[in-house]
Motif scaffolding. Structure first.
Motif, PDB file in Angstrom:
ATOM      1  N   UNK A  45       8.648 -12.014   4.457  1.00 27.21           N
ATOM      2  CA  UNK A  45       9.994 -11.483   4.243  1.00 27.21           C
ATOM      3  C   UNK A  45      10.683 -11.152   5.565  1.00 27.21           C
ATOM      4  N   UNK A  46      12.002 -11.324   5.575  1.00 26.48           N
ATOM      5  CA  UNK A  46      12.780 -10.992   6.770  1.00 26.48           C
ATOM      6  C   UNK A  46      13.582  -9.724   6.515  1.00 26.48           C
ATOM      7  N   UNK A  47      13.998  -9.564   5.271  1.00 28.21           N
ATOM      8  CA  UNK A  47      14.767  -8.392   4.860  1.00 28.21           C
ATOM      9  C   UNK A  47      13.922  -7.120   5.043  1.00 28.21           C
ATOM     10  N   UNK A  48      14.512  -6.068   5.527  1.00 29.49           N
ATOM     11  CA  UNK A  48      13.724  -4.882   5.876  1.00 29.49           C
ATOM     12  C   UNK A  48      13.134  -4.194   4.646  1.00 29.49           C
ATOM     13  N   UNK A  49      13.909  -4.161   3.559  1.00 34.27           N
ATOM     14  CA  UNK A  49      13.396  -3.522   2.338  1.00 34.27           C
ATOM     15  C   UNK A  49      12.169  -4.292   1.849  1.00 34.27           C
ATOM     16  N   UNK A  50      12.294  -5.626   1.815  1.00 30.81           N
ATOM     17  CA  UNK A  50      11.190  -6.441   1.345  1.00 30.81           C
ATOM     18  C   UNK A  50       9.993  -6.318   2.267  1.00 30.81           C
ATOM     19  N   UNK A  51      10.267  -6.218   3.555  1.00 28.88           N
ATOM     20  CA  UNK A  51       9.182  -6.069   4.528  1.00 28.88           C
ATOM     21  C   UNK A  51       8.419  -4.772   4.270  1.00 28.88           C
ATOM     22  N   UNK A  52       9.190  -3.716   3.992  1.00 28.57           N
ATOM     23  CA  UNK A  52       8.563  -2.436   3.659  1.00 28.57           C
ATOM     24  C   UNK A  52       7.761  -2.584   2.359  1.00 28.57           C
ATOM     25  N   UNK A  53       8.337  -3.360   1.421  1.00 29.12           N
ATOM     26  CA  UNK A  53       7.657  -3.614   0.150  1.00 29.12           C
ATOM     27  C   UNK A  53       6.336  -4.318   0.371  1.00 29.12           C
ATOM     28  N   UNK A  54       6.315  -5.279   1.305  1.00 34.40           N
ATOM     29  CA  UNK A  54       5.068  -5.977   1.600  1.00 34.40           C
ATOM     30  C   UNK A  54       4.017  -4.985   2.089  1.00 34.40           C
ATOM     31  N   UNK A  55       4.474  -4.053   2.962  1.00 37.33           N
ATOM     32  CA  UNK A  55       3.542  -3.031   3.480  1.00 37.33           C
ATOM     33  C   UNK A  55       3.000  -2.187   2.328  1.00 37.33           C
ATOM     34  N   UNK A  56       3.912  -1.755   1.437  1.00 38.78           N
ATOM     35  CA  UNK A  56       3.477  -0.962   0.280  1.00 38.78           C
ATOM     36  C   UNK A  56       2.458  -1.743  -0.540  1.00 38.78           C
ATOM     37  N   UNK A  57       2.755  -3.019  -0.719  1.00 35.01           N
ATOM     38  CA  UNK A  57       1.898  -3.870  -1.528  1.00 35.01           C
ATOM     39  C   UNK A  57       0.505  -3.962  -0.906  1.00 35.01           C
ATOM     40  N   UNK A  58       0.466  -4.205   0.397  1.00 32.88           N
ATOM     41  CA  UNK A  58      -0.829  -4.297   1.078  1.00 32.88           C
ATOM     42  C   UNK A  58      -1.514  -2.946   1.158  1.00 32.88           C
ATOM     43  N   UNK A  59      -0.736  -1.877   1.185  1.00 34.55           N
ATOM     44  CA  UNK A  59      -1.311  -0.554   1.355  1.00 34.55           C
ATOM     45  C   UNK A  59      -1.799   0.056   0.056  1.00 34.55           C
ATOM     46  N   UNK A  60      -1.462  -0.548  -1.059  1.00 35.13           N
ATOM     47  CA  UNK A  60      -1.922  -0.024  -2.345  1.00 35.13           C
ATOM     48  C   UNK A  60      -3.030  -0.912  -2.902  1.00 35.13           C
TER      49      UNK A  60
END
Lengths: 377, 567
Positions: free
Chosen positions: A283-298
């Motif tokens: 993802x390039x979009x910042x919200x989606x990028x944060x979402x990726x982090x959340x996804x990997x972090x959960x």
């Protein structure tokens, strides 16, 4: 409405290419009545899974023997009902006075009884011949190894789809399959035409309980049994999205273990395959990028796989190209932002009893993960 | 004959407790004590039928809830778990707690009287069989309260009446709900085998003087065949249920697919029981037809010997067709062909029976009393059920139809259109014998018309939703699949069926008190049960009768033209 009620008896097309114009009018009419039936514009949905409207060779072979059997049964029905109606109207008692004298007492008749033993036996022999021939034709057909092979794995309550290529043969000469890429629920296969048949063989396996793979317009159902591999084959004549259901009771959400088969032109299919093989989008979009982090972090990553990332779980559907699919939760809803968000918040809301737990995410996290998932084209 | 004679029960010194609720001055406790301790085949028979009808109402209400949920797409009337429990309990109860006890009740009441005996061969075993059924029935329903057990998971069983493994394994069926299913049916199976044994011994050894096997009423013949089927069919079920318990609690691996067990093994065991079970349920329907159709056509049954032969053939073939429930599990083409062929063969003896009933009516003077109306409806409905059965036996067609609503329609035409209609016919026919009063014709007509209408309205459309790809056992469905109108019709039909049942139940209660006095032989019939009083005394016959033909009462009524001259 009347058309829809009568649809089983007036199939829209029986042979490849026949009745096209009639078909398109039918689908146009249907689209007006059935608002849920919308997908990509160029490929019609076929939500009416009418088994008397077959669009694939095995389904048509079944259809032919079915029509013959149904016809024989209809004739028997009319004759016997006729006999019954005749005796009921011909021999009623004419009231109390008439009752005093009993009718002639007949105990039986060997000739008549012989006749209605022999005639059913002859009919049965015809049925046996038709049945055994069709069984052999469909079941014992050899599918070339060059055909598309897909391993369909039933899970409570979704389908894992592994696209395979052959990787040599084992000692007994059986092909060894290598998984090319993995997707879920929506089976994409190429269309066949008169000049080139492109059959697909499905290798059916189950990860848990018994399921059954059934797309009535393409083939009869075959059970998906744990510890027991089954096979079925399809060669659809028309592009479009075919609807089907899991046809063996498999637990709480059996009803929402829906099947979609997207039959595409060879070019579209090749494009789809190329996309599925490509690595997941970063993802390039910042919200989606944060979402990726959340996804990997959960603990999402314990069950779901996104190729090329730390998410390597295999218990749930592979999400590498999640957003390229049209439906969510094995057909429970069409993919759109609101429903994906609803699902991420608590999957039990759309699909009560689903095995994915409520992850107890915060509202911003839900938004971010939804945004991330929607980038996974 | 004998119209207007009153129902005087002969004086009997041995009767200590009152014989009939409502007739005596006894207290409730005396009545209950009598029911608890009785070994009389007639009381046990009525207790079987009465409890069967209670379970019928409970299981019927569950079906009504199911139809309400399916009336419209995406309904939220009941949750998926509740729905799955409902269809499991509906199916299990209708087969084991409604069908089986009612047919055993019919056999219990009628077999000894029809063969001129005073009771069943083993009266106490008979009572044992009843109480096994009765308690296992309530044990099954008790799962609604006790099912959660230690794990707080599950309630009533939700595994389907067929309980396919591995859905029943510990991993997929937590808690104890499945165990209630297993143990309840295991216990009721013991009772069924005991009762079946009793029926066989009674028929073989207690027939009155002159009643050779060739003169035995077809009703009794049919039940003899059913009893043998029960003895052959129930043990495989019990065996696999014991294996399932071993799997669940002692770490056996019969059905544990993760450890190399086989999911298909369960299906073989279950259907080796399950298919003969279908015939166990429908043959008693034939039995009632065999008695009722001749009486109201005023002719003897057409082709008695071939009818006996057809019964035996059906039972024999039914033991070799089980895998037609498994055409989709991936058997070889040879296996599929074998079971398709064996299944089609059943059509021949079944056809013979239908033709012979029509042959019996041919040339008669048909009286359209209520029992006969239900029998004629049976003939029409069972014809449809049989023909859809032939469609299902064609394995390739079955690959489409199996587990679709077409199958639901098919077996409801068998079990309602076939069995239940003949049970109603039998109740209208023999109620006067059991209670000494006629059922009201007017209420009965309401019952017949409403129920027949509702039955067809509910189940005819399901053939079509099956053609359109609607699978069974789904708690909801998406809109736009072409199923809405058919499902709505189906659900509306339930209202008519329920109304019909209300008239029926009211008729049973009303006529018990206010019905016309029946007399010994209200239908001018020919078998031995009509030779005794209504209701019969405890000992059935003052003097054991002696028969010379298949229709002893015909011989008595027509001394100038007795049957035994022709046999």
């Amino acid at each position: 409405m009347i058309r829809r009620l009568l649809s089983p008896f007036f199939p829209t097309s029986q042979f490849p290419g026949a009745g096209k114009s009639c078909l398109s009018i039918f689908w146009a009419a249907l689209a007006l009545i059935a608002p849920a039936a919308v997908a990509s514009a160029d490929e019609p949905n076929r939500p009416i899974a009418n088994m008397f409207d077959p669009l694939s060779t095995p389904a048509r072979m079944i259809h032919e023997s079915s029509l013959l059997v149904s016809l024989i049964c209809l004739v028997i029905f009319l004759i016997v009902t006729g006999m019954l109606v005749y005796v009921v109207f011909k021999f009623p008692s004419k009231g109390a006075a008439d009752d005093r004298k009993e009718p002639p007492q007949v105990y039986g008749s060997s000739q008549i009884e012989l006749a209605w033993t022999v005639i059913p036996i002859l009919i049965t022999i015809v049925l046996i011949l038709v049945t055994t021939r069709t069984i052999g034709e469909i079941q014992d057909r050899k599918i070339p190894n060059a055909a598309l092979h897909v391993r369909v794995i039933g899970h409570q309550w979704w389908w894992e789809l592994q696209y395979l290529t052959q990787n040599g043969v084992d000692k007994e000469g059986n092909p060894v399959w290598k998984t090319d890429f993995v997707t879920a629920n929506e089976l994409h296969i190429p269309v066949s035409d008169k000049n080139s048949v492109r059959p697909t063989e499905l290798i059916l396996e189950s990860a848990d309980v018994i399921h059954s793979y059934w797309v009535p317009q393409l083939n009869g159902k075959t059970d998906v049994v744990p510890n027991h591999t089954n096979h079925m084959w399809l060669d659809p004549w028309s592009t479009g999205t075919y609807f089907g259901n899991c046809a063996e009771y498999c637990g709480t959400q059996h009803a929402n273990m829906l099947i979609r088969v997207m039959v595409q032109t060879p070019e579209d299919f090749a494009k789809w395959v190329a996309n599925q093989k490509a690595p997941s989008v970063i993802p390039t979009d910042s919200v989606a990028l944060q979402g990726q982090k959340d996804f990997f972090g959960n603990s999402c990553v314990n069950c779901h796989k996104v190729d090329g990332t730390v998410a390597v779980g295999t218990f749930g559907p592979n999400l590498t190209h999640f957003a390229s699919r049209s439906w969510l939760g094995s057909g429970v809803a069409l993919q759109n932002q609101a429903d994906i968000r609803d699902w991420v918040r608590d999957p039990n809301h759309l699909k009560p009893g689903v095995l994915m737990p409520d992850m107890q995410l915060s509202e911003p996290q839900i938004d971010q993960i939804t945004a991330y998932l929607m980038t996974l084209k | 004959m004998a119209h207007g004679s009153t129902t005087t029960v002969p004086e009997d010194d041995f009767v200590i407790t009152p014989t009939r609720p409502g007739e005596e001055k006894g207290t409730w406790s005396a009545v209950i004590q009598d029911l608890l301790f009785t070994v009389d085949h007639k009381k046990l028979g009525l207790m079987y039928i009465g409890s069967g009808l209670i379970f019928f109402v409970i299981a019927g209400l569950m079906a009504a809830a199911i139809r309400l949920q399916l009336a419209i797409p995406n309904a939220h009337f009941i949750s998926p778990d509740v729905y799955n429990r409902f269809f499991t309990m509906h199916g299990t109860a209708m087969v084991f707690l409604v069908g089986m006890p009612i047919i055993f009740g019919m056999a219990n009441y009628l077999v000894p009287i029809m063969i001129g005996a005073r009771d069943m061969a083993f009266p106490r075993l008979n009572a044992f069989g009843f109480w096994m059924f009765f308690f296992s029935g309530w044990f099954l329903y008790f799962s609604y309260f006790a099912g959660p057990g230690l794990y707080n998971a599950g309630s009533a069983p939700d595994i389907g009446w067929f309980a396919y493994s591995p859905l029943t394994s510990k991993a997929f069926s937590r808690g104890h709900s499945s165990d209630y299913w297993t143990l309840a049916l295991l216990a009721s199976g013991v009772g069924s085998v005991a009762t079946a044994l009793n029926i066989i011994v009674t028929t073989i050894s207690l027939r009155c003087k002159g009643m050779t096997l060739g003169r035995m009423p077809l009703f009794v013949w049919t039940f003899l065949v059913v009893a043998f089927l029960v003895i052959l069919a129930i043990p495989p079920l019990s065996a696999c249920q014991i294996m399932l318990i071993l799997d669940r609690y002692l770490g056996a691996k019969f059905f544990d697919t993760q450890a190399g067990g086989s999911a298909i093994l369960w299906q073989h065991f279950f259907w080796i029981f399950g298919h003969p079970e279908v015939y166990i349920l429908i043959l008693p329907g034939f039995a009632a037809m065999n008695e009722i159709v001749p009486v109201f056509s005023r002719k003897p049954i057409f082709g008695y010997p071939i009818m006996v032969g057809a019964n035996v053939m059906i039972a024999f073939i039914s033991l070799g067709v089980w895998a037609h429930h498994m055409f989709t599990v991936g058997m070889t083409s040879l296996g599929n062909s074998f079971f398709a062929i064996s299944t089609m063969l059943v059509a021949v003896p079944t056809g013979i029976k239908i033709f012979n009933w029509i042959g019996t009516m041919y040339g008669g003077k048909i009286r359209f009393e209520l029992p006969m109306l239900f029998c004629i409806a049976f003939l029409f409905q069972f014809l449809i059920a049989g023909l859809t059965g032939i469609m299902l036996s064609v394995a390739p067609f079955d690959w489409q139809l199996s587990d679709s609503y077409f199958v639901v329609a098919h077996f409801h035409y068998v079990l309602i259109g076939g069995l239940l209609f003949t049970i109603f016919a039998a109740i209208y026919f023999w109620y006067p014998k059991a209670f000494g009063r006629m059922l009201s014709h007017k209420l009965g007509m309401w019952h017949f018309v409403l129920f027949t209408l509702g039955f067809h309205l509910t189940f005819l459309p399901q053939h079509v939703s099956g053609f359109l790809g609607m699978p069974r056992r789904i708690y909801t469905y998406e809109a736009g699949r072409g199923w809405e109108a058919w499902n709505m019709m189906s659900s509306i039909g339930v209202i008519f069926q329920a109304a019909g049942i209300l008239f029926f139940v009211w008729n049973l209660i009303y006529s018990y008190k206010k019905g016309k006095i029946a007399g010994d032989d209200p239908w001018d019939a020919w078998t031995l049960e009509w030779a005794t009083t209504s209701p019969p005394p405890d000992y059935n016959f003052e003097k054991t009768p002696e028969v010379r033909s298949r229709r002893p009462l015909w011989d008595l009524k027509h001394p100038e033209d007795p049957d035994w001259k022709y046999e």
